[in-house]
Design a protein around this motif. Structure first.
Motif: not given
Length: 348
Positions: A177-198
């Motif tokens: 597998t690939n173990h990339t950590y994603f954060n779509l806020s951009g440049n680690l602006r925020r944590k991923i707690t408010d990301h939506s996931l399906k």
């Protein structure tokens, strides 16, 4: 499509190179021939602003000293193997115990810690970097000489395609597998707690205190693990569900996918407008919300903290060798191992 190559560092008297693929829309992916590590993905937000959406470092020393598998290919076997041993055809194979008496992500010298051969491949509307590695018989206790190739392809439709192939001269285990950590806020602006996931999944693997599968397959209905309809990641992280608490106040769980290559995983960040759609031919995906990240190092100037990134690790099921009712991760002699996962970056 433009692909560049530059020196990133040196280890064991071998050069480590960074390859950057840039498509016609400005999206960039940078990866290393050390561990096949993806160090950066520059993806546009809803206003077209390109920012980095993965966790990574700017130096090889930081990867060697601090990285919890940021962006790397892990193997021979992703996840944990109970007791650091397994039996194939009556023979017991003993592996390094590199986490709480168990074997994790291929051991101390997993695929994330080796130099791979690299080759650039270019076509009209896409560019690729193909990494190859020969894992010798007995490496980290595994049987068989295994020839591995991992190819990263960036297309002009802002899609990253990861293709894995492998072949062994003995019966062995293989689950990459690939173990990339994603954060779509951009440049680690925020944590991923408010990301939506399906996630198109109606069941997960129950874990014990060592984060090993118990063998029980549990329904997600009525639990924080139900992502069949989109939900905010924070909902689960802040819940008091025993499995959430067990994993360190977050997710570190294998989900069994109901479908493949059917937009089965979708992640998005409302504020930036970025989205990520993942399709795979693997039976499962491990959702990990960075619960174990702590503040003893920085990631490009940002203090590492829990929930700064999340992983969506498409793979066979962890510790499958000890659970016959899980899909097998045994690779027969001269059998072709093949797996493809695509990551489509877009906007809402």
């Amino acid at each position: 499509m433009d692909i560049t190559k530059e020196i990133f560092g040196e280890t064991d008297q071998q050069s480590v190179y960074a390859f950057t693929m840039k498509n016609d829309h400005g999206m960039e992916i940078t990866c290393l021939n050390y561990g096949c590590i993806i160090t950066k993905i520059l993806a546009p937000d809803s206003e077209g602003r390109l920012e980095n959406v993965v966790l990574g470092f700017d130096s090889l020393e930081e990867y060697r000293n601090h990285s919890p598998y940021f962006g790397a290919v892990v193997g021979r076997v992703a996840g944990r193997i109970k007791g650091g041993s397994f039996i194939i055809e009556g023979r017991n194979y003993v592996l390094p115990k590199n986490e709480n008496g168990n074997h994790l992500h291929g051991g101390f010298k997993g695929f994330n810690n080796v130099i791979w051969e690299a080759k650039v491949l270019e076509k009209e509307n896409e560019g690729s970097v193909q990494f190859t590695y020969l894992s010798p018989d007995g490496e980290e206790g595994y049987p068989g000489n295994v020839q591995i190739s991992v190819t990263y392809t960036l297309t002009n439709t802002n899609e990253l395609v990861i293709s894995y192939k492998g072949k062994s001269d003995q019966k062995t285990l293989l689950n990459l597998t690939n173990h990339t950590y994603f954060n779509l806020s951009g440049n680690l602006r925020r944590k991923i707690t408010d990301h939506s996931l399906k996630i198109k999944s109606d069941s997960i693997l129950e874990l014990n205190e060592q984060l090993l599968p118990t063998g029980e397959i549990k329904s997600v209905e009525g639990t924080p693990f139900n992502f069949q309809h989109a939900r905010i990641v924070r909902d689960g992280i802040e819940s008091d569900h025993p499995q959430i608490l067990l994993a360190g106040n977050g997710y570190d769980h294998p989900f069994l996918l109901n479908t493949n290559h059917d937009k089965e995983i979708v992640l998005w960040d409302e504020e930036s407008g970025r989205s990520l759609t993942i399709e795979t031919d693997e039976p499962g995906v491990v959702l990990y919300t960075g619960n174990q990240l702590d503040g003893h190092f920085k990631i490009r100037g940002v203090l590492s903290n829990p929930h700064l990134g999340l992983c969506l690790e498409t793979q066979g099921l962890p510790d499958a060798i000890h659970h016959p009712h899980f899909p097998s991760i045994i690779l027969d002699k001269d059998e072709q191992y093949s797996s493809v996962t695509t990551y489509q970056f877009g906007t809402l």
